[in-house]
Design an enzyme around this catalytic site. Structure first.
Site, PDB file in Angstrom:
ATOM      1  CB  THR A   1      -4.601 -13.206  21.638  1.00 14.18           C
ATOM      2  OG1 THR A   1      -5.797 -12.913  22.355  1.00 14.18           O
ATOM      3  CG2 THR A   1      -4.340 -14.688  21.656  1.00 14.18           C
TER       4      THR A   1
ATOM      5  CE1 TYR B   1      -3.684 -14.665  29.804  1.00 13.72           C
ATOM      6  CE2 TYR B   1      -4.668 -12.838  31.006  1.00 13.72           C
ATOM      7  CZ  TYR B   1      -4.761 -14.087  30.435  1.00 13.72           C
ATOM      8  OH  TYR B   1      -5.953 -14.771  30.484  1.00 13.72           O
TER       9      TYR B   1
ATOM     10  CD  GLU C   1     -10.123 -12.078  25.616  1.00 11.83           C
ATOM     11  OE1 GLU C   1     -10.089 -13.325  25.582  1.00 11.83           O
ATOM     12  OE2 GLU C   1      -9.258 -11.374  25.078  1.00 11.83           O
TER      13      GLU C   1
END
Ligand code: PCA
Length: 144
Positions: free
Chosen positions: A16, A14, A90
């Site tokens: 980068t 949702y 992440e």
């Protein structure tokens, strides 16, 4: 349901990692990080607060189900190698956590007819969320 051209994991992105966003090159088909296929466009079944939380303009999906909006994004089928590389990007498990969430497929973008998925299918996808966020982030504007 999935033919062999699909990989082990479904991931909903949702932020980068979406097309035309700065980290997309990592997840895009042909990336050195692993195998991937764009399955389609989707939206979370549940509402979440999505905020821009840092000075780097990074979107954070706060793990507070029911607050905020339905979040729009893209669903990818990825292999184990890709998933592991995304986890590194992440900052799993400190920065984000990865867990499964129900995603509504809005538009299938699969090009192989044998893998056809109907719109409105619910798919159980991996999603990156922030579990331990500061309460004050809930004061920020919620994005979709
Ligand atoms: N990248 C991941 C999580 C947040 C971000 O910026 C994504 O696109 O889903």
């Amino acid at each position: 349901m999935f033919k062999r051209i699909m990989f082990e994991h479904l991931v909903f992105v949702y932020g980068t990692l979406k097309r035309s966003e700065p980290n997309h090159h990592l997840i895009q088909p042909g990336s050195a990080a692993g195998q991937s296929i764009l399955v389609g466009a989707g939206q979370t079944k549940n509402k979440f607060p999505l905020v821009i939380a840092t000075k780097y303009n990074i979107p954070h999906l706060l793990d507070a189900v029911g607050t905020g909006s339905f979040v729009a994004g893209e669903i990818y089928s990825v292999d184990q190698s890709m998933l592991e590389n995304l986890d590194v990007l992440e900052g799993i498990p400190k920065h984000y956590q990865r867990r499964t969430e129900s995603i509504l497929l809005q538009e299938s973008l699969l090009t192989e007819p044998s893998t056809e998925l109907k719109p409105n299918t619910l798919l159980n996808c991996w999603i990156y969320v922030c579990g331990n966020f500061k309460e004050e982030l809930l004061q920020l504007p919620f994005l979709t």
